[in-house]
Design a protein around this motif. Structure first.
Motif, PDB file in Angstrom:
ATOM      1  N   PRO A   1       0.813  -1.230   0.000  1.00 30.06           N
ATOM      2  CA  PRO A   1       0.000   0.000   0.000  1.00 30.06           C
ATOM      3  C   PRO A   1       0.842   1.273   0.000  1.00 30.06           C
ATOM      4  O   PRO A   1       0.520   2.225  -0.709  1.00 30.06           O
ATOM      5  CB  PRO A   1      -0.809  -0.105   1.291  1.00 30.06           C
ATOM      6  CG  PRO A   1      -0.716  -1.498   1.730  1.00 30.06           C
ATOM      7  CD  PRO A   1       0.499  -2.095   1.128  1.00 30.06           C
ATOM      8  N   LEU A   2       1.925   1.286   0.765  1.00 30.15           N
ATOM      9  CA  LEU A   2       2.688   2.530   0.872  1.00 30.15           C
ATOM     10  C   LEU A   2       3.305   2.905  -0.465  1.00 30.15           C
ATOM     11  O   LEU A   2       3.385   4.079  -0.827  1.00 30.15           O
ATOM     12  CB  LEU A   2       3.774   2.395   1.937  1.00 30.15           C
ATOM     13  CG  LEU A   2       3.218   2.372   3.364  1.00 30.15           C
ATOM     14  CD1 LEU A   2       4.333   2.304   4.360  1.00 30.15           C
ATOM     15  CD2 LEU A   2       2.373   3.605   3.626  1.00 30.15           C
TER      16      LEU A   2
ATOM     17  N   PHE B   1       0.928   7.300  -6.257  1.00 33.46           N
ATOM     18  CA  PHE B   1      -0.205   8.198  -6.490  1.00 33.46           C
ATOM     19  C   PHE B   1       0.196   9.651  -6.219  1.00 33.46           C
ATOM     20  O   PHE B   1      -0.169  10.559  -6.969  1.00 33.46           O
ATOM     21  CB  PHE B   1      -1.382   7.787  -5.592  1.00 33.46           C
ATOM     22  CG  PHE B   1      -2.642   8.549  -5.898  1.00 33.46           C
ATOM     23  CD1 PHE B   1      -3.345   8.289  -7.060  1.00 33.46           C
ATOM     24  CD2 PHE B   1      -3.100   9.535  -5.054  1.00 33.46           C
ATOM     25  CE1 PHE B   1      -4.485   9.002  -7.358  1.00 33.46           C
ATOM     26  CE2 PHE B   1      -4.240  10.254  -5.352  1.00 33.46           C
ATOM     27  CZ  PHE B   1      -4.938   9.975  -6.505  1.00 33.46           C
TER      28      PHE B   1
ATOM     29  N   ILE C   1      -0.115  12.628  -9.028  1.00 33.42           N
ATOM     30  CA  ILE C   1      -0.883  13.864  -8.961  1.00 33.42           C
ATOM     31  C   ILE C   1       0.044  15.061  -8.847  1.00 33.42           C
ATOM     32  O   ILE C   1      -0.320  16.163  -9.215  1.00 33.42           O
ATOM     33  CB  ILE C   1      -1.952  13.859  -7.843  1.00 33.42           C
ATOM     34  CG1 ILE C   1      -1.335  13.619  -6.504  1.00 33.42           C
ATOM     35  CG2 ILE C   1      -3.028  12.867  -8.127  1.00 33.42           C
ATOM     36  CD1 ILE C   1      -2.373  13.696  -5.414  1.00 33.42           C
TER      37      ILE C   1
ATOM     38  N   GLY D   1      -3.425   5.692 -11.049  1.00 30.95           N
ATOM     39  CA  GLY D   1      -4.009   5.530  -9.725  1.00 30.95           C
ATOM     40  C   GLY D   1      -5.122   4.497  -9.739  1.00 30.95           C
ATOM     41  O   GLY D   1      -5.202   3.635  -8.861  1.00 30.95           O
ATOM     42  N   VAL D   2      -5.952   4.564 -10.765  1.00 29.02           N
ATOM     43  CA  VAL D   2      -7.070   3.632 -10.845  1.00 29.02           C
ATOM     44  C   VAL D   2      -6.567   2.202 -10.931  1.00 29.02           C
ATOM     45  O   VAL D   2      -7.045   1.308 -10.224  1.00 29.02           O
ATOM     46  CB  VAL D   2      -7.943   3.976 -12.069  1.00 29.02           C
ATOM     47  CG1 VAL D   2      -8.993   2.913 -12.274  1.00 29.02           C
ATOM     48  CG2 VAL D   2      -8.595   5.321 -11.881  1.00 29.02           C
TER      49      VAL D   2
ATOM     50  N   PHE E   1      -5.015   1.053  -7.487  1.00 29.99           N
ATOM     51  CA  PHE E   1      -5.904   0.865  -6.351  1.00 29.99           C
ATOM     52  C   PHE E   1      -7.030  -0.086  -6.670  1.00 29.99           C
ATOM     53  O   PHE E   1      -7.766  -0.488  -5.802  1.00 29.99           O
ATOM     54  CB  PHE E   1      -6.486   2.206  -5.910  1.00 29.99           C
ATOM     55  CG  PHE E   1      -5.493   3.027  -5.174  1.00 29.99           C
ATOM     56  CD1 PHE E   1      -5.282   2.828  -3.825  1.00 29.99           C
ATOM     57  CD2 PHE E   1      -4.728   3.957  -5.832  1.00 29.99           C
ATOM     58  CE1 PHE E   1      -4.339   3.559  -3.156  1.00 29.99           C
ATOM     59  CE2 PHE E   1      -3.785   4.696  -5.163  1.00 29.99           C
ATOM     60  CZ  PHE E   1      -3.597   4.492  -3.821  1.00 29.99           C
ATOM     61  N   PHE E   2      -7.167  -0.412  -7.916  1.00 31.91           N
ATOM     62  CA  PHE E   2      -8.428  -0.934  -8.303  1.00 31.91           C
ATOM     63  C   PHE E   2      -8.385  -2.246  -9.018  1.00 31.91           C
ATOM     64  O   PHE E   2      -9.199  -3.113  -8.798  1.00 31.91           O
ATOM     65  CB  PHE E   2      -9.061   0.106  -9.205  1.00 31.91           C
ATOM     66  CG  PHE E   2     -10.490   0.044  -9.086  1.00 31.91           C
ATOM     67  CD1 PHE E   2     -11.077   0.407  -7.910  1.00 31.91           C
ATOM     68  CD2 PHE E   2     -11.256  -0.457 -10.090  1.00 31.91           C
ATOM     69  CE1 PHE E   2     -12.412   0.292  -7.758  1.00 31.91           C
ATOM     70  CE2 PHE E   2     -12.585  -0.568  -9.942  1.00 31.91           C
ATOM     71  CZ  PHE E   2     -13.168  -0.184  -8.777  1.00 31.91           C
ATOM     72  N   GLU E   3      -7.382  -2.404  -9.881  1.00 30.93           N
ATOM     73  CA  GLU E   3      -7.380  -3.621 -10.665  1.00 30.93           C
ATOM     74  C   GLU E   3      -6.622  -4.708  -9.937  1.00 30.93           C
ATOM     75  O   GLU E   3      -5.800  -4.443  -9.075  1.00 30.93           O
ATOM     76  CB  GLU E   3      -6.779  -3.344 -12.043  1.00 30.93           C
ATOM     77  CG  GLU E   3      -7.800  -2.632 -12.892  1.00 30.93           C
ATOM     78  CD  GLU E   3      -7.303  -2.315 -14.282  1.00 30.93           C
ATOM     79  OE1 GLU E   3      -6.164  -2.712 -14.593  1.00 30.93           O
ATOM     80  OE2 GLU E   3      -8.049  -1.676 -15.017  1.00 30.93           O
TER      81      GLU E   3
END
Lengths: 574, 545
Positions: free
Chosen positions: A436-437, A443, A447, A516-517, A520-522
């Motif tokens: 996660p870090l 991310f 940004i 980012g998507v 975090f997401f796939e």
């Protein structure tokens, strides 16, 4: 501003002025010598007496450690970096290194020191991170032959890192086109080899070859330009050239010469249309090296452009702006748009970052255009000159903070590469679950690249836009207060570059957010669900990048002041 | 007077959420499950503390403040700390009758949202993000520095992006990116407008900040004051530039509001967002647009406002009508509510465009009332979705029988939203209609135009009642639970949800029956802004009713 002291090579004050470079030089020698230290002996001819002279023979345990070069290089680069920081904290020195015949070779001032900071910082981080990227196998115990060869190459890689830094800092200091070219080539050749370092892989060799061919053609064209300048002015000294330019710079020969030189530097900053090798080179190189290309090497190119355009070739046209203005403005506009549009369509994160780096080159070129839109001269009072300093400050700040988040993004990819590849966007899939870090760091970098507050990238991009707008508005504010009436069309046309820049920022949001998507997401790719390979070095480097990105974003005042000082020192008697 | 109070108001939730997130992200899934309770409780307590502080501010607990009688461009709890000195950027904060209701609304909605979405999945991450959202929103409303304002303006996007992306519905990826990029594009254009405005300040006079690189200031009060002085002698910055800057700033705010034709991100974002995200999005985030209009373009460029008055009126009318008509055709409950938000935001825009004190007060009160009613609408939608696994209006019938709590809440919030007298929304709509009447009279236009908005209110009633009829009452076999439940037991609201509904309903009634609690300060402020800004500059225009 302290007085300019003129120092001859190895004269008084030379060592203190050139300390960072001397550290690098010493580090380079150490990198060559120390891994070769061993139990080697020297037999006095005609006798049986063997004197130990430490070179060659069976290596000592410590010098045979393949991890040694990486540490030597990291320590050298970090020491040079800290040295420059120390110099900044002590107040800036201004030293001109001259030959005994009075030729100016190197100028050390706030401007060049700031670039040293960028180069050494980026390379130190990259070399620290490379320890995990270029793995060392079989330490101490039985080593297979291939492992041995692989380990021996460690020294090559890190020597090139140091020579690259040395070449770049020579470019930063140079006051003579010849010295500048030598530094440029030293840095370029180091990067060619670094890009092609993974010669076993197809992409590595191919990208190295492409980068080398295109790069050497660009260098050759640049060199041709230099020769034309020499033909015209009879000197390669910046001081001579700029005086000559102010007198008769609008004739064909010097303009063509400058144009050719710009091709050489345009390749380094990867401005359209000289950017075609960049995505291939970035994709084929190891990620830390690609990060160096996107930050330090780009800063070197920008530095060259600043020197050539603002110092050498800034004669006024009738309206007070520089003659290359329209050309550079057009290149800036095309570069930022092309970079962003191409990044939209690329599925390889490294190519995406390469194109984003092209777009960032466009932003910086826009800033440079804005500087050129006004007389770059401290003696001219009024808001225009201050505006030029402000844009230059913004440009420098952008180059500094780019090291944090652009290199940081490449370092995150570097961790993934050690895990088995980062050549598809889906390689980033599930990073938030795996570590996660690292995903949060990536991310933040994304940004920040896009320019979202409160990241450093926002502050620097804001400053660039502000600088451009300020140049465009000029003294109109004061004149409106005196009753002047203007329309929006009366603004200098660089204002439209600012508009293009903010729209481009919005376009760039698409591909930065996509990262980012995916993270975090796939779901992770097949077979890559497990934890990422360990390695505290690269994570330390990433942490440093995150901290800088956040800290500068929320409290960037002192860094802005530093950049302002550097920008002024460029303006104040170059 | 505790003028530092806004610093912890912004910093406390942001820092608390960062600490909580950093802590939670280091734990594994099992531990995270166990942490939900403590984290949720911590967030609730934090947000309740914030609510107590802002409520205390309202009751003059922190210093002797008269919320009525704040004149134009003067602020309570005003405080300036230096931030980025070299650019003239300060941490400048202050509250007036425009921003304070919004700040209170944010702190009020935070605990209510936490309660209403008590059982949201992955709660250990979810509640801190809500808290961060609250901090960023408060930052937008207290900021009196252009830079600070923009930073918080964009900062609100990040937690909302994650709320939609991680906790959203099936199509959340598309929706979250569309939301982010749409609003980001508009804001960067606004940013360029802000920067251009910044540099049009005369660097010498009267905004000379020695020691900055630019000789100019981001300070909103001083820019406003300067603009006022210039505006009263003619167009500040000249007619052309003022119009362009007004348009650039308005673009950013109109997209956020959102007004037709810039509204298309809203239905997507709402439908995919989790309930909590929707509640904050509709409740406070949309109001950022209206707030920004009042704070910047309307205060700085009254001449341009007069010039664009009819354009704004047209956009407002179209939003009102279009939003309502599209609602009629919706089959998705949440989408219908989202479009009703567009319609209500049209009311705000019309209120502004009338350029009547009554109209502006109506807009301010609408911001506040819609901020209480729309979270309830979305809470009902969320409960419906949560319990019936569907958002289709026809999917569930005869709900009054199965789940009386949901049915009652739905009925109440629908009524509030369509503007039933004695509920908060009615006051604002009535004021808008009166202001519109004044406007038409002052312009010398036919009063016949009033039919439009009035008709729209009827349409609003139609789609709400129709959807209610199809969900709550009409049912085939009332003894049978709906098919979408697949035989699971018939659900109703959980106790936290009930509590949230009761709180929201209570405040809807409170501000409907006793609107003066908030309206007095708003009305007073609009009076001040007309006496202090509009009248001196534009003269006795529109009859000055």
């Amino acid at each position: 501003m302290s007085n300019l002291s003129r120092v001859e090579p190895f004269g008084d004050g030379f060592v203190s002025a050139m300390c960072p470079e001397l550290i690098l030089f010493a580090g380079m020698l150490a990198l060559i010598l120390i891994p070769n230290l061993g139990k080697g002996t020297f037999r006095i001819p005609g006798t049986q007496i063997r004197l130990p002279w430490l070179l060659g023979g069976q290596r000592f345990k410590i010098t045979s450690d393949p991890r040694l070069p990486s540490w030597l290089a990291t320590i050298t680069l970090t020491a040079a970096f800290l040295n420059v920081l120390y110099i900044f904290s002590q107040g800036l020195d201004r030293t001109l290194i001259v030959t005994d015949s009075g030729k100016e070779l190197l100028l050390i001032n706030g401007f060049s020191r700031l670039f040293e900071l960028i180069f050494f910082g980026a390379l130190a981080l990259a070399s620290l991170a490379s320890m995990n990227r270029l793995q060392v196998h079989g330490i101490g115990s039985k080593v297979s032959e291939s492992e041995l060869y692989n380990n021996r190459r460690q020294a090559d890689f890190y020597i090139l890192m140091v020579t690259c830094a040395l070449g770049m800092s020579v470019v930063a200091l140079a006051q003579d086109l010849f010295v500048l070219f030598i530094g440029l080539e030293l840095a370029s050749f180091s990067t060619y080899v670094l890009v092609a370092f993974l010669k076993e892989s197809k992409v590595g060799a191919e990208s190295g070859m492409k980068y080398f061919i295109v790069g050497s053609v660009a260098s050759g064209v640049g060199l041709y330009g230099l020769s034309m300048l020499y033909l015209w002015a009879g000197s390669l000294q910046f001081s001579v050239l700029s005086v000559a330019f102010a007198e008769s710079g609008t004739t064909a020969l010097p303009l063509i010469g400058i144009g050719f030189v710009l091709v050489g530097f345009g390749f380094k900053v990867s401005a359209v249309p000289f950017h075609f090798a960049a995505p291939d080179a970035y994709a084929g190189a190891t990620s830390p090296v690609a990060g160096v290309l996107a930050t330090a090497s780009k800063a070197m190119g920008m530095l060259g452009l600043v020197r050539m355009l603002l110092i050498v070739a800034a004669p006024e046209s009738s309206d007070g702006s520089a003659i290359w203005l329209v050309c550079l403005g057009a290149i800036a506009a095309i570069t930022m748009t092309w970079g962003n549009l191409a990044a939209l369509g690329s599925d390889n994160p490294k190519r995406m970052l390469a194109y984003s780096s092209v777009a960032h080159a466009g932003y910086m070129l826009a800033a440079l255009t804005a500087v050129g839109a006004w007389n770059w001269d401290a003696t001219v009072s009024g808001d225009a000159s201050a505006a030029a300093v402000a844009v230059m400050t913004a440009l420098l700040l952008h180059l500094v903070v780019l090291v944090a988040f652009k290199l940081g993004a490449f370092l995150v990819l570097s961790v993934l590469e050690s895990d088995g590849g980062a050549s598809r966007l889906s390689s980033l899939g599930g990073l938030a679950k795996r570590e996660p870090l690292l995903a949060v760091a990536m991310f933040i970098f994304m940004i920040s690249l896009a320019g979202v507050p409160p990241m450093a990238g926002f502050l620097s991009k804001l400053l660039v836009i502000m600088g451009i707008v300020r140049v465009a508005v000029g003294d109109m504010g004061a004149e409106i207060a005196d009753g002047g009436i203007y329309a929006i069309g009366d603004l200098h046309w660089v204002w439209w570059l600012a508009l293009l820049m903010v729209l481009n920022s919005a376009i760039s949001m698409f591909y930065y957010l996509r990262v980012g998507v995916v993270m975090f997401f796939e779901e992770p790719e097949e077979g890559r669900e497990g934890p990422l390979p360990a390695g505290w070095q690269v994570r330390t480097a990433i942490l440093a990048c995150v901290l800088v990105t956040l800290l500068v974003g929320v409290a960037g005042d002192s860094l802005i002041r530093l950049c302002e000082m550097a920008a002024q020192s460029l303006n104040y008697e170059w | 007077m505790q003028d530092w109070i806004s610093l912890p108001l912004v910093g406390f939730p942001l820092i608390a959420s960062v600490i909580l997130l950093a802590f939670v992200s280091r734990t594994d899934a099992k531990m995270r499950e166990r942490l939900v309770g403590p984290v949720r409780m911590a967030c609730l307590v934090f947000s309740l503390v914030l609510l107590m502080v802002t409520t205390g501010m309202f009751f003059q607990y922190f210093g002797d403040i008269s919320w009525e009688g704040i004149s134009f461009n003067s602020y309570e709890y005003y405080k300036q700390y230096s931030w980025i000195e070299s650019l003239g950027i300060h941490w400048t904060v202050g509250l007036d009758a425009l921003s304070f209701p919004m700040v209170w609304l944010t702190t009020f909605l935070l605990p209510v949202t936490i309660i209403a979405t008590w059982n949201e999945k992955n709660g250990a991450m979810y509640f801190p993000i809500l808290l961060a959202m609250g901090g960023a929103l408060i930052g937008v409303f207290v900021a009196l520095d252009l830079f600070m304002f923009y930073v918080f303006w964009e900062l609100t996007l990040i937690p909302m992006f994650f709320l939609i992306l991680v906790w959203g519905g099936a199509d959340r990826k598309y929706a979250s990116q569309k939301f982010f990029i749409y609003t980001f594009t508009a804001s960067v254009v606004m940013l360029l407008g802000l920067i251009t405005l910044y540099f049009f300040q005369d660097p010498g006079n009267p905004l000379d900040y020695a020691g900055t690189m630019t000789g100019r200031s981001f300070d909103i009060p001083s820019i406003t004051q300067h603009a006022f002085a210039e505006n009263s002698e003619g167009w500040y910055l000249g007619a052309n530039i003022q119009k362009v800057l007004f348009a650039m700033l308005m673009l950013g705010f109109l997209v956020k509001l959102p007004a037709v034709p810039f509204h298309t991100w809203l239905p997507d974002a709402h439908v995919q967002a989790p309930t909590g995200g929707s509640m904050l999005l509709a409740g406070v985030m949309l109001k950022m647009g209206a707030y920004g209009m009042f704070r910047l373009p309307l205060s700085l460029f009254p001449h341009a406002l007069e010039y664009f008055q009819l354009v704004l009126m047209t956009i407002g009318m179209i939003s009102l009508v279009w939003g309502a008509i599209v609602c009629l055709g919706q089959t998705n409950l949440k989408k219908m509510v989202a479009y009703s938000s567009v319609s209500h935001m049209g009311v705000i825009l019309i209120g502004i465009a009338t350029m009547q004190p009554m109209g502006w007060a109506a807009a301010l009160f609408m911001m506040f009332a819609h901020g209480i009613i729309s979270p309830m609408l979305f809470a009902v939608c969320g409960a419906f979705k949560h319990h019936y696994h569907s958002m289709e209006i026809g999917a569930m019938r005869g709900m009054a029988k199965h789940s009386p709590w949901i049915a009652t809440s739905m009925m109440f919030s629908w009524m509030a939203s369509l503007g039933l007298p004695l509920l908060a929304g009615f006051v604002a709509e009535l004021m808008m209609l009166i202001a519109l009447w004044y406007f038409l009279v002052a312009e010398g236009w036919s009063v016949f135009w009033m039919v439009g908005p009035a008709l729209v209110l009827a349409v609003t009633a139609a789609y709400y009642l129709w959807s209610m009829q199809r969900t709550i009452f009409e049912g085939g076999d009332e003894t049978q639970p709906p098919e979408s439940l697949h035989g699971e037991p018939v659900p109703d609201l959980a106790s936290p949800e009930k509590l949230a509904m009761l709180i929201l309903a209570a405040f809807t009634i409170l501000f409907g029956v006793m609107p003066w609690i908030g309206l007095d300060m708003m009305h007073d402020w609009t009076k001040q802004i007309f006496e202090g800004l509009i009248m001196p500059i534009l003269g006795d225009f529109n009859g000055g009713v």
